[in-house]
Scaffold this active site. Structure first.
Site, PDB file in Angstrom:
ATOM      1  N   SER A   1       0.854  -1.186   0.000  1.00 33.95           N
ATOM      2  CA  SER A   1       0.000   0.000   0.000  1.00 33.95           C
ATOM      3  C   SER A   1       0.887   1.232   0.000  1.00 33.95           C
ATOM      4  O   SER A   1       2.037   1.189   0.455  1.00 33.95           O
ATOM      5  CB  SER A   1      -0.876   0.011   1.257  1.00 33.95           C
ATOM      6  OG  SER A   1      -1.526   1.255   1.421  1.00 33.95           O
TER       7      SER A   1
ATOM      8  N   TYR B   1      -3.003  -0.416  10.196  1.00 32.99           N
ATOM      9  CA  TYR B   1      -2.879  -0.709   8.770  1.00 32.99           C
ATOM     10  C   TYR B   1      -1.492  -0.337   8.260  1.00 32.99           C
ATOM     11  O   TYR B   1      -0.822  -1.128   7.581  1.00 32.99           O
ATOM     12  CB  TYR B   1      -3.956   0.059   8.010  1.00 32.99           C
ATOM     13  CG  TYR B   1      -3.961  -0.180   6.517  1.00 32.99           C
ATOM     14  CD1 TYR B   1      -4.437  -1.375   5.993  1.00 32.99           C
ATOM     15  CD2 TYR B   1      -3.511   0.802   5.639  1.00 32.99           C
ATOM     16  CE1 TYR B   1      -4.454  -1.587   4.621  1.00 32.99           C
ATOM     17  CE2 TYR B   1      -3.535   0.600   4.276  1.00 32.99           C
ATOM     18  CZ  TYR B   1      -4.009  -0.595   3.766  1.00 32.99           C
ATOM     19  OH  TYR B   1      -4.025  -0.793   2.404  1.00 32.99           O
TER      20      TYR B   1
END
Length: 258
Positions: A132, A144
């Site tokens: 990501s 995350y």
């Protein structure tokens, strides 16, 4: 199992496992790999259509999958560790149990996949880990972001350890991609993110899938340990701080994140 309609394409003869393939980015990757001639084994914790159920955090699920693949095909030529979850709490609010769960899916899951499927991989095989843009920045959803940074470490070590066996490991870092995961973001968040993206738009799943196909093909035979952002230039200029500031308490929504 997804059957190929294009037997003469560049991935013909390759068996490739894709996690998180029931929808969104994973479904697009599985479809693109199939069009390129691969025999795709699509998996998801919520199986739909041709997907096989696989909980990436379960070592027994991975062991069962590996045994079935060995029996059915003998070899596996590719793995796309696409499955992932997001947890949007900021630093002061995230609970340890949520932090651990996100890591279990986003970092431990790919590790288990590599551990169980790499023994089935002949020289020339390829692993693609889906990271990501958060893994390249200090992005504010801490669980995350930390999990995707951890996945970078897994990828680097795997590239080093598996390289002598002729197995390549690379990481793709998507930016803001239009999927169900990002659909809950407020208009303000989306607009701010696009303003920070030099190409001036959000991405689509079709911006990611062709790169995954390339990295699993023999055309990338001398590429391993690479990290490739597919984010419209979002991480190239360090613009994450302004987004984080815009989302702080007192603004319309402090919980959205791609």
């Amino acid at each position: 199992m997804i059957e190929s309609d294009h037997p003469t394409q560049r991935l013909t003869g390759k068996v490739i496992v894709v996690t998180g393939a029931a929808r969104g980015q994973g479904a697009a990757e599985a479809a693109a790999l199939t069009r390129a001639g691969a025999q795709v084994v699509a998996t998801d914790v919520r199986p739909e259509g041709d997907c096989r159920r696989l909980d990436v955090t379960s070592e027994s699920d991975w062991a069962e999958l590996a045994a079935d693949l060995r029996k059915t095909y003998g070899h596996v030529h590719g793995l796309v560790n696409n499955a992932g979850v997001i947890q949007r709490d900021r630093l002061g609010a995230v609970r340890p149990e949520d932090f651990a769960h996100v890591h279990a899916v986003n970092a431990t899951g790919p590790l288990l996949g590599i551990q169980h499927l790499a023994p089935l991989m002949p020289p020339g095989s390829s692993i693609v880990n889906v990271g990501s843009s958060a893994a390249l920045t200090g992005y504010y959803p801490v669980a995350y972001t930390a999990s995707k940074w951890a996945l970078r470490g897994v990828s680097k070590v795997a590239a080093m350890e598996l390289g002598p066996r002729g197995i390549r490991v690379n990481t793709v870092h998507p930016g803001y991609i239009e999927t169900e995961m990002t659909a809950a973001a407020t208009p303000a968040f989306r607009e701010t993110t696009i303003r920070e993206t030099p190409l001036g738009r959000s991405g689509t799943v079709d911006d990611i899938a062709p790169l995954v196909v390339f990295l699993l093909s023999d055309e990338s035979a001398f590429i391993t340990g690479a990290e490739i952002p597919v984010d419209g230039g979002f991480t190239a200029h360090g613009g994450v701080k302004s987004i984080s500031d815009a989302m702080r308490p007192g603004t319309p929504d402090t919980q959205d994140a791609p």
